[in-house]
Design a protein around this motif. Structure first.
Motif, mmCIF file in Angstrom:
data_model
loop_
_atom_site.group_PDB
_atom_site.id
_atom_site.type_symbol
_atom_site.label_atom_id
_atom_site.label_comp_id
_atom_site.label_asym_id
_atom_site.label_seq_id
_atom_site.Cartn_x
_atom_site.Cartn_y
_atom_site.Cartn_z
ATOM 1 N N GLY A 37 30.927 37.633 42.987
ATOM 2 C CA GLY A 37 30.659 38.104 41.637
ATOM 3 C C GLY A 37 30.772 39.606 41.491
ATOM 4 N N PRO A 38 30.095 40.397 42.350
ATOM 5 C CA PRO A 38 30.220 41.855 42.245
ATOM 6 C C PRO A 38 31.653 42.341 42.423
ATOM 7 C CG PRO A 38 28.273 41.294 43.514
ATOM 8 C CD PRO A 38 29.024 40.008 43.292
ATOM 9 N N ALA A 39 32.408 41.713 43.340
ATOM 10 C CA ALA A 39 33.807 42.101 43.525
ATOM 11 C C ALA A 39 34.608 41.821 42.263
ATOM 12 C CB ALA A 39 34.407 41.357 44.716
ATOM 13 N N ALA A 40 34.322 40.689 41.623
ATOM 14 C CA ALA A 40 35.023 40.356 40.384
ATOM 15 C C ALA A 40 34.719 41.371 39.289
ATOM 16 C CB ALA A 40 34.631 38.948 39.925
ATOM 17 N N MET A 41 33.445 41.774 39.177
ATOM 18 C CA MET A 41 33.088 42.750 38.152
ATOM 19 C C MET A 41 33.762 44.089 38.407
ATOM 20 S SD MET A 41 31.303 41.334 35.828
ATOM 21 C CE MET A 41 30.819 42.819 34.957
ATOM 22 N N ARG A 42 33.830 44.508 39.677
ATOM 23 C CA ARG A 42 34.519 45.760 39.972
ATOM 24 C C ARG A 42 35.993 45.674 39.610
ATOM 25 N NH1 ARG A 42 30.807 45.804 44.329
ATOM 26 N NH2 ARG A 42 32.230 44.682 45.722
ATOM 27 N N CYS A 43 36.597 44.533 39.906
ATOM 28 C CA CYS A 43 38.012 44.347 39.582
ATOM 29 C C CYS A 43 38.230 44.367 38.066
ATOM 30 C CB CYS A 43 38.500 43.020 40.169
ATOM 31 S SG CYS A 43 40.289 42.792 40.124
ATOM 32 N N ASP A 55 42.812 38.722 31.047
ATOM 33 C CA ASP A 55 42.638 37.859 29.882
ATOM 34 C C ASP A 55 41.726 36.675 30.181
ATOM 35 O OD1 ASP A 55 44.633 39.228 28.158
ATOM 36 O OD2 ASP A 55 46.039 38.527 29.684
ATOM 37 N N VAL A 56 41.868 36.108 31.380
ATOM 38 C CA VAL A 56 41.146 34.886 31.725
ATOM 39 C C VAL A 56 40.520 35.029 33.103
ATOM 40 C CG1 VAL A 56 41.315 32.390 32.118
ATOM 41 C CG2 VAL A 56 42.688 33.466 30.327
ATOM 42 N N LEU A 57 39.270 34.574 33.206
ATOM 43 C CA LEU A 57 38.543 34.530 34.470
ATOM 44 C C LEU A 57 38.390 33.069 34.875
ATOM 45 C CD1 LEU A 57 36.723 36.360 36.441
ATOM 46 C CD2 LEU A 57 34.817 35.515 35.067
ATOM 47 N N LEU A 58 38.871 32.709 36.055
ATOM 48 C CA LEU A 58 38.670 31.372 36.606
ATOM 49 C C LEU A 58 37.619 31.487 37.694
ATOM 50 C CD1 LEU A 58 42.365 30.094 36.979
ATOM 51 C CD2 LEU A 58 40.786 29.748 35.058
ATOM 52 N N VAL A 59 36.452 30.931 37.485
ATOM 53 C CA VAL A 59 35.333 31.163 38.404
ATOM 54 C C VAL A 59 34.771 29.850 38.921
ATOM 55 C CG1 VAL A 59 33.758 31.314 36.431
ATOM 56 C CG2 VAL A 59 33.057 32.248 38.635
ATOM 57 N N ASP A 60 34.494 29.826 40.212
ATOM 58 C CA ASP A 60 33.904 28.667 40.868
ATOM 59 C C ASP A 60 32.477 28.457 40.373
ATOM 60 O OD1 ASP A 60 33.180 26.665 42.640
ATOM 61 O OD2 ASP A 60 32.909 28.019 44.339
ATOM 62 N N ALA A 61 32.181 27.231 39.937
ATOM 63 C CA ALA A 61 30.817 26.934 39.465
ATOM 64 C C ALA A 61 29.792 27.134 40.565
ATOM 65 C CB ALA A 61 30.753 25.494 38.950
ATOM 66 N N ASP A 62 30.190 26.909 41.820
ATOM 67 C CA ASP A 62 29.269 27.013 42.956
ATOM 68 C C ASP A 62 29.500 28.285 43.750
ATOM 69 O OD1 ASP A 62 28.055 24.463 42.474
ATOM 70 O OD2 ASP A 62 29.870 23.535 43.254
ATOM 71 N N LEU A 63 29.927 29.334 43.076
ATOM 72 C CA LEU A 63 30.198 30.603 43.730
ATOM 73 C C LEU A 63 29.000 31.068 44.541
ATOM 74 C CD1 LEU A 63 32.249 32.998 43.948
ATOM 75 C CD2 LEU A 63 31.027 34.023 42.016
ATOM 76 N N GLY A 64 29.157 31.164 45.863
ATOM 77 C CA GLY A 64 28.093 31.655 46.723
ATOM 78 C C GLY A 64 26.904 30.742 46.879
ATOM 79 N N ALA A 65 26.990 29.504 46.391
ATOM 80 C CA ALA A 65 25.814 28.631 46.378
ATOM 81 C C ALA A 65 25.269 28.360 47.767
ATOM 82 C CB ALA A 65 26.155 27.304 45.701
ATOM 83 N N SER A 89 35.231 42.097 48.536
ATOM 84 C CA SER A 89 36.668 42.336 48.607
ATOM 85 C C SER A 89 37.388 41.699 47.446
ATOM 86 C CB SER A 89 37.218 41.774 49.919
ATOM 87 O OG SER A 89 37.046 40.377 49.974
ATOM 88 N N VAL A 90 38.498 42.300 47.084
ATOM 89 C CA VAL A 90 39.400 41.706 46.107
ATOM 90 C C VAL A 90 40.661 41.361 46.859
ATOM 91 C CG1 VAL A 90 40.701 42.078 43.991
ATOM 92 C CG2 VAL A 90 38.437 43.057 44.240
ATOM 93 N N ASN A 117 28.718 51.926 45.991
ATOM 94 C CA ASN A 117 27.808 50.869 45.558
ATOM 95 C C ASN A 117 28.327 50.095 44.369
ATOM 96 O OD1 ASN A 117 25.903 51.492 47.514
ATOM 97 N ND2 ASN A 117 25.016 53.118 46.257
ATOM 98 N N GLY A 118 29.583 50.273 43.993
ATOM 99 C CA GLY A 118 30.129 49.521 42.882
ATOM 100 C C GLY A 118 29.795 50.150 41.554
ATOM 101 N N THR A 119 30.333 49.578 40.483
ATOM 102 C CA THR A 119 30.078 50.063 39.146
ATOM 103 C C THR A 119 28.800 49.457 38.603
ATOM 104 O OG1 THR A 119 31.431 48.281 38.302
ATOM 105 C CG2 THR A 119 32.541 50.370 38.680
ATOM 106 N N ALA A 120 28.443 49.905 37.380
ATOM 107 C CA ALA A 120 27.173 49.445 36.805
ATOM 108 C C ALA A 120 27.161 47.938 36.636
ATOM 109 C CB ALA A 120 26.942 50.138 35.465
ATOM 110 N N GLY A 121 28.302 47.360 36.161
ATOM 111 C CA GLY A 121 28.341 45.920 35.969
ATOM 112 C C GLY A 121 28.191 45.163 37.268
ATOM 113 N N ALA A 122 28.846 45.655 38.330
ATOM 114 C CA ALA A 122 28.725 45.000 39.628
ATOM 115 C C ALA A 122 27.300 45.101 40.148
ATOM 116 C CB ALA A 122 29.693 45.628 40.616
ATOM 117 N N LYS A 123 26.656 46.266 39.945
ATOM 118 C CA LYS A 123 25.269 46.427 40.389
ATOM 119 C C LYS A 123 24.368 45.430 39.690
ATOM 120 C CE LYS A 123 25.310 51.317 41.667
ATOM 121 N NZ LYS A 123 24.760 52.642 41.349
ATOM 122 N N ALA A 124 24.623 45.213 38.405
ATOM 123 C CA ALA A 124 23.779 44.289 37.650
ATOM 124 C C ALA A 124 23.883 42.880 38.179
ATOM 125 C CB ALA A 124 24.165 44.318 36.165
ATOM 126 N N LEU A 125 25.015 42.567 38.879
ATOM 127 C CA LEU A 125 25.215 41.219 39.365
ATOM 128 C C LEU A 125 24.932 41.086 40.854
ATOM 129 C CD1 LEU A 125 28.404 39.991 37.520
ATOM 130 C CD2 LEU A 125 26.128 39.001 37.412
#
Length: 299
Positions: A37-43, A55-65, A89-90, A117-125
């Protein structure tokens, strides 16, 4: 030709890279992959800053579960599988003849490296491990990005949660590539996709959630202005002493307010009160703003 920029987010590296490569073979699709998630936000934030938004985010429902606390059996294996993603990583998409792939955070030639430490959005996640939390974060930070959740199994309750979080679709991972491409193009036309077999269950869940929200709102409205301010502090994670300092009250008075809040909401713990407040749309107190003035109008 209008190009579609897609970001695949999945901590199973083989799946993420394989899906990204398959999508990149389409003549109008640019794609990148991220492992957390944080890597995605940084990207996403890097791309937005460079004027090439996804335009579109395809995300695993069980990301990191499998690496979440209390994951149970298999947690160690999940930790090994998600170690690459946890480092934020991206991934670069494997080379496909004739494919056009998006530049990633690591491949942009003139872009400075992301902050340590990533951007603000990545930190929030940083504390969010699941795909639905990522969807909510993207929705609040980059509302123009359409999110589609990829799931291994049908689950009306989680599909409804994903839609409530801002997702535009819930798609089974075993669907065909052509079906997924149709969903991607559809959500860009503001369509919402849920498999017909799930639709009845999802509608039932959404209706029940709305009833719960209405009841939660009614209970919150029964609080006094001061009690609502205390509740917002509780949602922000403040303890009794911190609330007392913020509102210029004694700890004993804050304790009384907290007990009144729990009683009026019909719950027995701060955690339950916060959950109910969230359902009612109550946000946290603005800790960066001014504290409540002594002698204010709250009662």
């Amino acid at each position: 030709m209008v190009r579609i920029r897609v970001l695949v987010v999945d901590d199973h590296r083989i799946f993420a890279e394989s899906l990204a490569a398959a999508l990149a073979a389409e003549p109008d699709v640019d794609v990148a992959a991220a492992g957390s998630g944080p890597a995605a936000m940084r990207c996403l934030e890097r791309a937005a800053a460079e004027g090439r938004r996804f335009d579109v985010l395809l995300v695993d429902a069980d990301l990191g579960a499998l690496t979440a606390p209390g994951a149970g059996p298999g947690g160690g294996q999940g930790a090994a599988r998600t170690a690459q993603g946890a480092r934020g990583s991206v991934q670069q998409v494997p080379s496909v003849p004739g494919a056009r792939t998006a530049s990633t955070a690591h491949s942009a030639p003139h872009s400075p490296p992301p902050p340590e430490n990533g951007t603000a959005g990545a930190k929030a996640l940083e504390g969010a491990v699941d795909g639905i939390s990522l969807v909510a974060g993207v929705r609040s930070g980059q509302g123009g990005v359409r999110a589609v959740v990829l799931a291994e199994k049908d689950d009306p309750r989680r599909a409804a949660l994903a839609l409530q979080a801002g997702a535009s679709g819930w798609v089974a991972k075993d669907c065909s590539l052509q079906r997924l491409l149709a969903v991607i193009r559809g959500v860009l036309r503001d369509e919402t996709y849920v498999a017909p077999a799930l639709l009845t269950g999802v509608l039932r869940e959404l209706t029940a959630a709305r009833k719960h929200r209405t009841e939660s709102e009614r209970l919150v409205q029964s609080l006094t202005p001061r009690e609502r301010e205390v509740l917002r502090c509780m949602v922000a994670g403040l303890g009794r002493k911190a609330v007392a300092e913020r509102l210029f009250l004694s700890p004993h008075t804050v304790r009384t307010h907290m007990q009144n809040v729990l009683g009026k909401l019909g719950v027995h713990s701060t955690l339950a009160a916060v959950a109910l407040a969230r359902r009612a749309g109550v946000g946290p107190a603005d800790l960066a703003g001014d504290v409540v003035e002594r002698g204010g109008q709250l009662a």
